[in-house]
Design a protein around this motif. Structure first.
Motif, PDB file in Angstrom:
ATOM      1  N   GLN A 178       0.838  -1.209   0.000  1.00 41.03           N
ATOM      2  CA  GLN A 178       0.000   0.000   0.000  1.00 41.03           C
ATOM      3  C   GLN A 178       0.878   1.267   0.000  1.00 41.03           C
ATOM      4  O   GLN A 178       0.640   2.205  -0.762  1.00 41.03           O
ATOM      5  N   VAL A 179       1.922   1.239   0.886  1.00 44.20           N
ATOM      6  CA  VAL A 179       2.818   2.407   0.970  1.00 44.20           C
ATOM      7  C   VAL A 179       3.467   2.664  -0.386  1.00 44.20           C
ATOM      8  O   VAL A 179       3.482   3.787  -0.880  1.00 44.20           O
ATOM      9  N   ARG A 197       2.527   1.784  -3.305  1.00 43.15           N
ATOM     10  CA  ARG A 197       1.573   2.247  -4.330  1.00 43.15           C
ATOM     11  C   ARG A 197       1.303   3.741  -4.191  1.00 43.15           C
ATOM     12  O   ARG A 197       1.193   4.453  -5.183  1.00 43.15           O
ATOM     13  N   ILE A 198       1.237   4.198  -2.922  1.00 49.43           N
ATOM     14  CA  ILE A 198       1.004   5.639  -2.717  1.00 49.43           C
ATOM     15  C   ILE A 198       2.182   6.447  -3.274  1.00 49.43           C
ATOM     16  O   ILE A 198       1.986   7.479  -3.910  1.00 49.43           O
ATOM     17  N   VAL A 199       3.379   5.910  -3.079  1.00 49.24           N
ATOM     18  CA  VAL A 199       4.555   6.610  -3.622  1.00 49.24           C
ATOM     19  C   VAL A 199       4.420   6.722  -5.141  1.00 49.24           C
ATOM     20  O   VAL A 199       4.627   7.789  -5.727  1.00 49.24           O
ATOM     21  N   GLU A 211       1.717   6.578  -6.957  1.00 48.39           N
ATOM     22  CA  GLU A 211       0.643   7.526  -7.297  1.00 48.39           C
ATOM     23  C   GLU A 211       1.167   8.958  -7.190  1.00 48.39           C
ATOM     24  O   GLU A 211       0.913   9.801  -8.051  1.00 48.39           O
ATOM     25  N   THR A 212       1.883   9.208  -6.083  1.00 43.03           N
ATOM     26  CA  THR A 212       2.408  10.557  -5.849  1.00 43.03           C
ATOM     27  C   THR A 212       3.338  10.954  -6.983  1.00 43.03           C
ATOM     28  O   THR A 212       3.329  12.080  -7.460  1.00 43.03           O
ATOM     29  N   ILE A 224       0.511  15.787  -1.120  1.00 42.38           N
ATOM     30  CA  ILE A 224       1.190  14.988  -0.099  1.00 42.38           C
ATOM     31  C   ILE A 224       2.528  15.626   0.296  1.00 42.38           C
ATOM     32  O   ILE A 224       2.827  15.820   1.456  1.00 42.38           O
ATOM     33  N   LEU A 225       3.294  15.986  -0.727  1.00 43.02           N
ATOM     34  CA  LEU A 225       4.618  16.515  -0.434  1.00 43.02           C
ATOM     35  C   LEU A 225       4.532  17.869   0.250  1.00 43.02           C
ATOM     36  O   LEU A 225       5.314  18.183   1.136  1.00 43.02           O
ATOM     37  N   LEU A 252      11.382  12.099  -2.415  1.00 39.92           N
ATOM     38  CA  LEU A 252      10.294  11.122  -2.436  1.00 39.92           C
ATOM     39  C   LEU A 252      10.875   9.712  -2.609  1.00 39.92           C
ATOM     40  O   LEU A 252      10.480   8.765  -1.928  1.00 39.92           O
ATOM     41  N   ALA A 303      12.497   8.635   0.569  1.00 39.35           N
ATOM     42  CA  ALA A 303      11.472   8.346   1.582  1.00 39.35           C
ATOM     43  C   ALA A 303      10.882   6.961   1.327  1.00 39.35           C
ATOM     44  O   ALA A 303      10.609   6.192   2.248  1.00 39.35           O
ATOM     45  N   CYS A 357      10.913   3.863   3.963  1.00 37.46           N
ATOM     46  CA  CYS A 357       9.728   3.090   4.386  1.00 37.46           C
ATOM     47  C   CYS A 357      10.011   1.599   4.183  1.00 37.46           C
ATOM     48  O   CYS A 357       9.734   0.777   5.056  1.00 37.46           O
TER      49      CYS A 357
END
Lengths: 1326, 420
Positions: free
Chosen positions: B357-358, B360-362, B364-365, B375-376, B405, B408, B412
């Motif tokens: 999930q984490v 995937r968010i990256v 997407e971002t 987000i940023l 990003l 980061a 994670c």
């Protein structure tokens, strides 16, 4: 699974209570307080999971109404059929019996299987709970519950989340805190601010440098000026100082010149150094005369000395005999002095000898003493005799001691023999019961027999137990199996591997199926998502404005054109502004030119001219008028004033006219300059206008291409550019969208293919799974195992069979061991019976037999010991007898040795007496005394010898003295001198020696003085010659000085010398003055000095010194200032503050950048985790929580939407209908209970035990619910009861009604007075 | 016309510090702080050694903002040395040292010719009283000169070799501040024989007919200014350029090098690889100090090792120790970690678990610009939005934010994979 009936034998208030035929589904138990609801709940828990420990704080419900504590519960299981669990008091939770409906017994394992590993705590908190369990969330703490509630299975990363978030938060706080001081970034920022502040201060360096340089230049100019001033003062001062310095010489010079003029002039020439020469000559003559007198004195003294000398020729001739007499005089004197002492010694020795002789005895004389044999051999013989006598005495003493000791030993041996004889008498009656071999065998076999006696019963018990366990273990695998089946069962590695292969095949196929399913679901979701994105993008593209007609390149070209046009326009505007500015300046210049022209022409001095004339005229008129009116005085006064004013104005006119003429000339030149400037500016303006026109043309060249009017402005360009940018952006966005749509379309296609592929895989996998199942069943049949057993169970069976095989081996070993023990026992008993006293034993208990044998063995051991002691006593008696005989013999030998010694001693003494007599000594003397007498004799002989030597010495000395006297008398006779008296004999010899020495000395002295007198005569003659020469020289000198006597000569010489000295001094002083003053012309210098005075010079010098001091002070200050400035400039020039601070600033910025990046990385990571967690919680909560949430939503009538379990935290949160999150502790008691009930429902729904649903027991849990929620909860419980048996206990009729209202057919059991009965039965009975 | 030669240099930036260097070793700090001066001295030495006719300096002699007197005096001293060797100097001032930032008290040697800021001046270069060449130039009057100064130049009608001396920004895409902007055509059209330009720090020959040349700066001052730095020596014969060559002058040279962790499995191997990379730099350079940045790239197991606390600092310390004895010095300024773990991130991203999930968010971002900013922005605003930090570091570029990003994401991954 359900409870079909239970029986309480004794538990709390219940005794012998049975509840039978409980249906599945919901069952209500109703009863008043203390009717036994909680007792029933505890009974069911305890029977299934064991009685609680006495230490437990819970009530253990001892039987109050009688009966045995415990009872049984019958459960009907889908898998195991009916199973009865019976529990009675016993160890570890009570003795439990599990039996099947057909009477077969189960084991603890059966019970565990039935309950599917559910722990007591889990059952109590989830399945059989009362209000107290419901009220706390902590009761949901069982690990199993936790893991499903809080999502431990929700995948990687989640467990590490709290640690990760904690780490990131700590890192962020360590790096930066708004308004903080200590975090690293805050510190660096503060440092940077400080450095920048210092940098601002340091940047003023250049201004300071410039100012310092300017000041330095000023100081240098001042310094130059002052230096020249100091120079002139110094020169004047030096001149004065020179005059002051030579003033003394000047005064002296004048005095010398005066003295010269006063000196009388007598003669002009005089011999050089004439007076000195005269003096020297006189002095020499005087010295020579004195020397002559001294020589004469010396000669006289010498003659007197020679007269005083006396030489005796006669004594000189008799010199040798006198010398010999003197030489030998010493020996005579020494002999005379030594003689009395030697005579005294001689007397002492004589007396000593007499004393020794008296000590030895009357018969002893000097001759006897000297004549006796005192040789070493005699003394040696005496010593030997002494030793021999001593040794014989000692032998005799030893023999006497030996005789005494042997007699004592003899008596001791006699007594010991008698004691041994008495001892032997005690062992006469010792006899053995059996032969030694039998006793030894019994002794050796005793321990083995004893261990057999002890171990045999235990081994037998062990054997029985092992056999029983073995049978049980075999039955556990399969009730139909026996030991042979176990031994036959193949547990080899290949067999196990085969099962593992089956298992891996089956589980692999199952896992594949699950994976395929997961992938399929994921792929389907992805497919939907991508498809949705695709549709969104397509819609977005549709909504966008149409693409512009022009292509991207054309737009870019237009953009560059616009930029170029902007440049031209900017330039055009700048040029236009410059033209305007120049035009304004031109206009100003032109106006200035006009003004200048006017000024040159306009203003003149005529006004003053006409004003003066007017005033004069007015003065005359006023004077005339007033005179005419009779005021002549006033008229003259007024007219006079006006005439004077007119005159003044005329003067002013004259002066102004001159100045004006100059001004006009200047203005005309200025005008010409302005005209020239105007002309230049006009030309420049023209050029600019041409340039402007050129630019306008260039702009016009662009406008058609850009489709804009020629009169385009900069603002228009901005607008056009923005429009163009937007168009290009739209173009780019459309293109980007199109690309994205294309990519999404491809992804949609790919997703679809993936889904189809996965579906195909799923079908294939299902058939593989079925085939593996069939193969497995075949294998099971081949091994004799029942159908349906899983490979995992078979793996367990392998382990168990291995264990049972080990058990079998153990049982066989035990049997063998018991057999061996029996054999040992029988053999030992047979042996024992061979002994008469044991022949009757062995029929009763083995332990008694063993103790009888032990008594017999103990007795035998004691007899054996006594036999041994008797043998020892016999040996001792023999030994004592032998010893007695030996001592008797030794005693006799000692006595004979004593007799022998006494005889020897007597013989020897007689021989010694004989020896003494032979030597004329007393026969009674002992050898010791004889030795002492010999020592005295020896001393006496030595003294006699010494006395004889002394007598010889006295004689020799007396002879020597007499000889000297005789020889001296002869000598005196030879010299003719009378022989002196004996008292003066030696003194006369000494006098003779003295006279001889004196005559020799006087003779030598007389010869020496004769030589000296000759030399003095020669000196005398020489001195007289010198004096005559000096007289002649003196006379010649006086003649040369023109004098006849010394007095005149001296006066003339002194005057001549004084004159010459003064002239020399004058020349010297003049030279000094010239040198000091630095002037060549002495007469001019003398003239200057003549005009000056000392006072005048001093005053001048003082004034100049004062001036110099003032100027020098200023000069020093200036020099100091200059040096300071130079130092300051040098410091400023070399200061590296800025470089250092800039380097520091850059370093800090770099460090700050690194830290800021570090912070940024963590900040983004924090945000990502937070976002992911939010989404994860929203989208992927565990099903338990989801179902619990549904229940909770139902019970609370939608007031609460759902439950969430935040990831990684062991807690839950509730989301209200308006999206707020709450913690359980924030809820009211009733709502919290509803929440916990819902969570239990969620768990129960999702986690069946071994595929079976455990019955649920609830004890009045709805009491805190409001009626509405109680209704809803009841509905939920009834729905739950569709799949689970629910036994619901309550003491509230309302609660019962709620259920009955929702389902009138709810079966009800009533609890009353220690009884439990179905309502139907009671109704029927009633 | 007699042949002659001259040297064209620019952007000396005397006494300005190095950017991004944190060496606290006194010897290195001293070398670094005197590097711009040393390079300038090398320039003067080269002029004397080559016996050139004159030296051209096209602006930014020092940082006017610093108002470093020391720099101005050292500059004067250097030109004085040239004057004593009969070498002329022609100097224009740029945006960093505008005309009015000079000290009024400094006296310049007679052979130094400074150009004013009000108009283009033309000065002859004479030999034995005879003009040989003409130099036209103009200085910047202020820090932000926005006018096109090139347009003020005029080609003299003389037949002499004519040089234009200017600090300007030719074209608009140089990556430098757009001061005194002009187009290449502005310069070419004027008919000058040589354009000696300053402002752009990378040496560049914009045109060869006529020569339009940026000499670049004489000493690199940050990792952005890596590689050799120096000046051009130009020989002119008969009004044409007979020889044209570059001479490096920098005393400290910046390098950026990469080391891949691919195939490396132990720290020793990594140490060796890093040392080899630095060693290879030394082979290409003679008698110069080195400041370098090492970028660790690639994919491999060492990624996890480098994520440990202080692992990179220790690697840096070890590398520095390895080259501590080098003279001239070798300073490894930074080891930048730009490598990746062995994990297949794209595959990992597809996983349904929390980590997936984490990741995937990256993604997407990264993909969606609007979400990126959201987000940023929320993540970074606390520090990066602070005026204080912006004043200190300026705004962060998009490239830098994207890099953050990416890091980061790896952070994670590193933190969440602990228990896997």
């Amino acid at each position: 699974m359900r409870i079909s009936h239970f029986h309480i034998d004794g538990f709390g208030i219940f005794h012998d209570v049975s509840v039978k035929s409980l249906p599945s589904g919901f069952v209500l138990f109703s009863g008043d307080n203390e009717a036994g609801k909680s007792t029933c709940l505890s009974f069911l828990r305890d029977i299934l999971f064991g009685f609680r420990d006495k230490r437990s704080k819970e009530n253990d419900y001892p039987p109050l109404a009688g009966g045995r504590h415990g009872g049984y519960v019958s459960i009907i299981s889908d898998r195991l059929g009916e199973v009865v669990i019976e529990r009675w008091p016993g160890k570890s939770g009570g003795s439990v019996t599990v039996s099947y409906a057909d009477g077969k017994k189960g084991t603890d394992e059966t019970l565990r299987q039935l309950l599917g590993g559910t722990s007591r705590e889990l059952f109590r908190n989830i399945y059989a709970f009362s209000l107290s369990e419901l009220q706390t969330i902590e009761t949901l703490g069982d690990d199993m519950v936790k893991s499903v509630l809080y999502g431990a299975s929700a995948g990687a990363g989640m467990l590490a989340l709290p640690a990760a978030q904690g780490h990131i938060q700590r890192k962020l706080e360590e790096l930066f805190k708004p308004g903080g001081r200590n975090p690293r970034i805050n510190k660096k920022l503060a440092d940077l601010d400080e450095v920048r502040l210092k940098l601002r201060e340091a940047r003023s360096g250049i201004d300071q440098y410039d100012a310092a340089c300017l000041e330095l230049r000023k100081k240098e100019e001042e310094l130059q000026k002052l230096n020249s001033e100091v120079g002139s003062i110094n020169r004047a001062k030096n001149r004065i100082e020179t005059y002051l310095k030579l003033w003394e010489d000047w005064v002296l010079l004048r005095e010398i010149e005066k003295r010269l003029t006063e000196l009388p002039l007598i003669i002009t020439s005089f011999p050089e150094n004439a007076v000195e020469r005269l003096d020297r000559c006189l002095e020499k003559r005087e010295r020579e005369e004195q020397l002559l007198a001294e020589i004469k004195l010396e000669r006289d003294d010498l003659m007197a000395q020679m007269d005083g000398l006396f030489v005796d020729e006669a004594i000189l001739k008799a010199s040798p005999p006198i010398r010999t007499l003197l030489d030998k005089k010493g020996g005579c004197v020494a002999a005379t002095e030594t003689l009395p002492a030697i005579r005294q010694k001689f007397e002492y020795k004589r007396e000593e000898v007499l004393a020794i002789l008296a000590g030895l005895g009357k018969e002893w004389t000097e001759a006897k003493v000297v004549g006796i044999d005192r040789s070493l051999f005699t003394r040696e013989a005496i010593l030997k005799q002494q030793e021999h006598l001593n040794r014989l005495g000692s032998v005799r003493d030893q023999a006497e001691g030996l005789v005494a000791s042997k007699q004592q030993e003899d008596e001791t041996a006699q007594r010991a023999e008698e004691e041994a004889q008495g001892n032997l008498e005690r062992y006469r009656n010792v006899v053995m019961e059996a032969d030694d071999e039998t006793i030894l065998a019994l002794q050796q076999g005793r321990d083995q027999f004893a261990s057999v006696v002890k171990d045999l019963p235990q081994r037998s018990t062990e054997h029985h137990e092992a056999r029983r366990q073995l049978d049980e273990a075999v039955k556990e695998i399969d009730p139909d199996w026996n030991e042979t089946d176990i031994v036959r069962f193949d547990c080899s590695i290949p067999a196990q591997e085969k099962v593992e292969q089956y298992e891996s095949r089956l589980t692999g196929a199952g896992r594949d199926a699950a994976q395929i399913q997961t992938k399929l679901e994921s792929a389907q979701t992805d497919f939907k998502n991508v498809e949705e994105q695709y549709n969104i993008k397509v819609r977005e593209l549709g909504k966008m404005a149409p693409s512009p007609a022009d292509g991207r390149d054309e737009l870019t070209v237009r953009q560059s054109s616009l930029r170029a046009l902007r440049g031209y326009l900017l330039e055009h505007e700048s040029l236009a502004a410059e033209i305007r500015h120049q035009e304004e300046r031109l206009s100003d210049k032109q106006q200035e030119m006009i003004r200048q022209g006017k000024v040159s022409r306009g203003v003149s001095t005529d006004i003053f001219r006409w004003a003066s004339v007017g005033t004069l005229m007015l003065g005359l008129i006023v004077s005339g008028v007033l005179t005419f009116l009779g005021s002549a005085t006033e008229g003259i006064l007024a007219g006079g004033i006006l005439v004077v004013m007119g005159g003044l104005l005329f003067l002013l006119y004259r002066k102004t006219r001159t100045q004006w003429a100059i001004q006009v000339a200047s203005d005309q030149s200025r005008l010409a300059e302005i005209e020239r400037q105007v002309s230049t500016m006009g030309a420049h303006l023209k050029a600019m206008k041409e340039q402007c026109t050129d630019l306008s043309k260039r702009i016009a060249a662009f406008t058609p291409g850009l489709k804009i009017p020629d009169s385009v402005k900069l603002g228009d360009i901005d607008r056009l550019e923005i429009e163009l940018d937007e168009t290009i952006a739209l173009f780019d966005r459309r293109n980007q969208l199109a690309d994205e749509i294309e990519e999404l379309a491809s992804r949609v296609k790919k997703g679809k293919e993936t889904v189809e592929e996965l579906l195909r895989k799923k079908v294939g996998n299902e058939s593989a799974l079925e085939e593996a199942g069939q193969d497995w069943e075949t294998y099971l049949k081949s091994t004799g195992l029942r159908s349906g057993v899983t490979p995992r169970t078979v793996s367990l069976i392998f382990t168990k069979v291995e264990a049972i095989k080990a058990q079998i081996r153990q049982v066989h070993e035990l049997e063998e061991r018991i057999c061996q023990m029996e054999e040992v026992k029988e053999a030992y008993i047979t042996l024992a019976k061979g002994v008469p006293s044991l022949a009757e034993e062995g029929e009763g208990e083995l332990t008694d037999f063993l103790s009888t044998v032990d008594t017999f063995l103990e007795r035998s051991r004691e007899i054996k010991e006594k036999r041994h002691e008797r043998r020892l006593a016999e040996q001792l008696l023999e030994e004592k007898k032998r010893r007695k005989m030996e001592t008797e013999k030794a005693s006799q030998e000692a006595r004979s040795r004593l007799d022998q010694a006494v005889d020897d001693e007597k013989n020897d003494r007689e021989a010694w007496q004989e020896w003494l007599i032979q030597r004329g000594l007393n026969p009674e003397l002992s050898p010791g005394t004889t030795l002492e007498a010999f020592q005295e004799i020896e001393r006496c002989v030595r003294l006699v010898n010494e006395r004889s030597e002394l007598a010889e010495q006295v004689k020799r000395l007396e002879d020597e003295i007499d000889g000297y006297h005789r020889w001296a008398v002869e000598a005196f006779k030879k010299l003719g001198n009378p022989v002196p008296e004996a008292e003066r004999f030696l003194a006369t010899i000494d006098q003779l020696g003295d006279n001889l020495e004196k005559s020799k000395t006087d003779l030598a002295r007389r010869e020496e003085l004769g030589k000296k007198a000759h030399s003095i005569e020669s000196k005398l003659r020489n001195s007289q010659g010198q004096i005559e020469c000096l007289e002649r020289e003196l006379h010649a000198l006086l003649q040369a000085g023109g004098s006849t006597n010394q007095e005149t000569f001296r006066t003339q010489g002194r005057l001549f010398k004084e004159r010459r000295r003064l002239l020399e001094e004058i020349a010297q002083k003049e030279r000094n003055l010239k040198i000091i003053a630095g002037e060549e012309d002495i007469s001019s210098l003398k003239n200057k000095l003549s005009s000056l005075s000392m006072e005048q010079l001093k005053a001048e010098h003082e004034e100049l010194s004062r001036q110099f001091k003032n100027v020098d002070g200023e000069l020093n200050q200036l020099r100091q200032d200059k040096a300071d400035l130079k130092l300051r400039i040098s410091n400023l020039a070399s200061a590296d503050d800025i470089a250092r601070l800039r380097a520091e600033e850059e370093r800090l910025i770099e460090e700050l950048r690194v830290l800021a990046f570090e912070w940024g990385r963590h900040a983004i990571a924090k945000c990502l985790l937070s976002e992911a967690r939010k989404r994860f919680e929203q989208e992927q909560q565990p099903k338990v929580i989801y179902d619990a949430g549904s229940f909770f939503q139902t019970i609370t009538g939608g007031r609460y939407q759902k439950i969430v379990a935040p990831i990684g935290e062991n807690t839950i949160e509730i989301v209200t209908h308006d999206g707020q999150h709450k913690r359980p502790e924030e809820l009211s008691r009733g709502t919290a209970e509803q929440l916990y009930l819902a969570i239990r429902f969620g768990y129960i729904l999702n986690y069946a035990v071994n595929g079976e649903n455990l019955p649920i027991i609830m004890d009045d849990i709805l009491v805190n619910f409001d009626p509405n929620r109680a209704n809803k909860a009841a509905g939920a419980i009834l729905r739950l009861a569709e799949k689970h048996q629910v036994l619901f206990f309550t003491c509230h009729p309302e609660t019962a009604k709620i259920f009955q209202k929702q389902d009138p057919k709810v079966p009800v059991y009533l609890l009353h007075d220690g009884k439990i009965a179905s309502e139907k039965v009671l109704t029927r009975e009633a | 016309m007699k042949p002659f030669s001259f040297i064209h240099a620019a952007d000396l930036h005397l006494d300005s510090p190095f950017k991004g260097i944190t060496a606290d070793n006194p010897a290195i700090a001293d070398s670094v702080s005197s590097a711009t001066f040393d390079a300038f001295n090398a320039l003067i030495d080269l002029c004397i050694q080559k016996q050139v006719g004159f030296l051209l300096i096209a602006g930014d002699v020092y940082d006017g903002a610093d108002r470093s007197l020391r720099a101005q005096l050292r500059f004067r001293d250097g030109l004085d040395r040239l004057a004593k060797n009969e070498i002329d100097s022609f100097v224009v001032h740029g945006n960093h040292d505008p005309f009015d930032s000079r000290s009024s008290a400094i006296e310049w040697p007679n052979k130094v010719h400074s150009f004013g800021c009000h108009k283009v001046e033309t000065k002859p270069f004479e030999r034995d009283g005879t003009p040989i060449a003409l130099i036209s130039g103009i200085s910047h009057s202020r820090r932000k000169e926005t006018q096109n100064l090139a347009k003020r130049f005029v080609r003299e009608t003389s037949e002499l070799f004519h040089i234009g001396l200017l600090h300007c920004n030719v074209g608009s895409a140089t990556g430098y501040d757009p001061y005194a902007p002009c187009e290449l055509s502005d310069l070419v059209d004027l008919g000058m024989d040589y354009w000696a330009l300053g402002h752009v720090h990378e040496k560049a020959i914009l045109c060869t007919d006529p020569h339009v040349v940026y000499s670049g700066n004489t000493q690199g001052r940050s990792i952005r200014e890596d590689g050799e730095r120096g000046c051009y020596l130009v020989t002119v014969n008969e009004r044409s350029i007979a020889n044209f060559e570059f001479h490096p002058l920098d005393v400290v040279r910046w390098f950026h090098t990469t080391v891949s962790i691919g195939g490396i499995t132990t720290l020793d191997q990594l140490d060796n690889a890093v040392s080899r990379a630095v060693q290879s730099l030394l082979q290409d350079i003679i008698s110069r100090s080195i400041v370098c940045r090492i970028e660790i790239t690639g994919r491999g197991p060492m990624y996890d090792e480098l994520q440990k606390e202080r692992a990179v600092d220790e690697l840096l310390d070890r590398t520095r120790d390895n080259f501590a004895a080098e003279s001239p010095f070798v300073w490894v300024q930074e080891i930048e970690i730009n490598c990746r773990p062995e994990v297949d991130l794209e595959k990992r991203r597809e996983s349904k678990d929390f980590l997936g999930q984490v990741l995937r968010i990256v993604q997407e971002t990264r993909d969606s610009k609007s979400t990126t900013s959201e987000i940023l922005e929320s993540a970074l605003s606390e520090l990066f939005g602070s005026r204080h930090i912006q004043k200190a570091l300026g705004a962060f570029s998009e490239v830098e934010i994207n890099r953050l990003l990416e890091e980061a994401e790896l952070l994670c991954l590193n933190k969440l994979e602990v228990d896997e």
